[in-house]
Write a protein that holds these residues in place. Structure first.
Motif, PDB file in Angstrom:
ATOM      1  N   SER A  45       0.909  -1.219   0.071  1.00  0.00           N
ATOM      2  CA  SER A  45      -0.047   0.035   0.005  1.00  0.00           C
ATOM      3  C   SER A  45       0.954   1.203  -0.111  1.00  0.00           C
ATOM      4  N   ILE A  46       2.138   1.264   0.409  1.00  0.00           N
ATOM      5  CA  ILE A  46       3.159   2.126   0.657  1.00  0.00           C
ATOM      6  C   ILE A  46       3.486   2.442  -0.883  1.00  0.00           C
ATOM      7  N   ARG A  47       3.858   1.520  -1.223  1.00  0.00           N
ATOM      8  CA  ARG A  47       4.462   1.458  -2.796  1.00  0.00           C
ATOM      9  C   ARG A  47       3.523   2.121  -3.731  1.00  0.00           C
ATOM     10  N   LYS A  48       2.239   1.584  -3.499  1.00  0.00           N
ATOM     11  CA  LYS A  48       1.013   2.223  -4.462  1.00  0.00           C
ATOM     12  C   LYS A  48       0.670   3.728  -4.165  1.00  0.00           C
ATOM     13  N   LYS A  49       1.097   4.255  -3.004  1.00  0.00           N
ATOM     14  CA  LYS A  49       0.793   5.544  -2.647  1.00  0.00           C
ATOM     15  C   LYS A  49       1.976   6.212  -3.466  1.00  0.00           C
ATOM     16  N   MET A  50       3.199   5.929  -3.069  1.00  0.00           N
ATOM     17  CA  MET A  50       4.063   6.565  -3.823  1.00  0.00           C
ATOM     18  C   MET A  50       4.144   6.549  -5.400  1.00  0.00           C
TER      19      MET A  50
END
Length: 238
Positions: free
Chosen positions: A221-226
């Motif tokens: 989810s952090i990667r998608k947000k970035m």
């Protein structure tokens, strides 16, 4: 080898001894111990994920420079350094967390394979041989159930890690083939080795990989947000 690993294994052994004093069950102690260690390493996983995400953004520019200065290595190195400064990107950012983790993992392996070598409390001798759920003695191997759980959890975690660390660009075909092979070979190796290791060590690995699966979901989810933030910046520039 054990002298070097002892520098890491002994403090971890003290932690297990401390936890066991509160919990009084060796199996549950290993589970809580694993959770504590994984939580301590979690900031490194976040750093590695962010570094990989930045690599995906910077890599097209790196490839363009590599093509442009293919015959001029000196200029290529200079341009690469300038790119890293401009993008505020550290190419070693993704490797450093792994380098820090490896000695800890090796220390854990040494500790849980032979706890009494690194734990001075003689009372832990009895704890080491305790039963847990279906396992009659945590110092002895579990022939199938725990190794299968460890193998399946490793497969899921490894698969998610590969997706998480995908830079989003075309990779070397040989490397891609090796990664695909390792996705199946590594879990089988874990299953096979867990059948001969003490159940306490196999329990640690199984729990560690299950926790890692949970971490990977959050890191994804952090990667998608970035990625979303990066795409938004690109649209603004256009």
């Amino acid at each position: 080898m054990y002298t070097v690993l002892g520098v890491i294994a002994r403090p971890l052994g003290m932690l297990i001894d401390l936890l066991y004093g509160f919990i009084g069950n060796y199996g549950i102690t290993i589970i809580i111990f694993t959770l504590v260690v994984k939580l301590c390493l979690y900031p490194l996983y976040i750093k590695q994920t962010k570094s990989t995400a930045r690599m995906a953004e910077v890599q097209p520019k790196m490839q363009a420079l590599q093509q442009k200065y293919a015959n001029d290595k000196e200029t290529l190195n200079i341009k690469m350094s300038e790119l890293y400064k401009e993008e505020k990107f550290n190419p070693m950012g993704g490797c450093l967390p792994m380098l820090i983790q490896m000695p800890i993992i090796m220390g854990l392996f040494a500790l849980l394979r032979n706890p009494m070598r690194y734990i001075s409390d003689d009372g832990m001798i009895f704890a080491y041989h305790e039963a847990f759920v279906w396992i009659k003695d945590l110092s002895q191997p579990d022939p199938w159930i725990l190794p299968i759980i460890a193998g399946v959890a490793t497969f899921l975690s490894f698969t998610m890690n590969q997706a998480l660390n995908d830079t989003g660009t075309a990779n070397n075909n040989q490397m891609e083939g090796m990664n695909r092979m390792m996705k199946y070979i590594f879990p089988i190796m874990i299953l096979w080795m867990a059948r001969s290791f003490p159940s306490g060590l196999a329990l640690y690995w199984a729990v560690s990989q299950i926790i890692q699966i949970g971490f990977n979901i959050h890191l994804s989810s952090i990667r998608k947000k970035m990625r979303a933030e990066s795409d938004a910046k690109k649209k603004k520039k256009k």
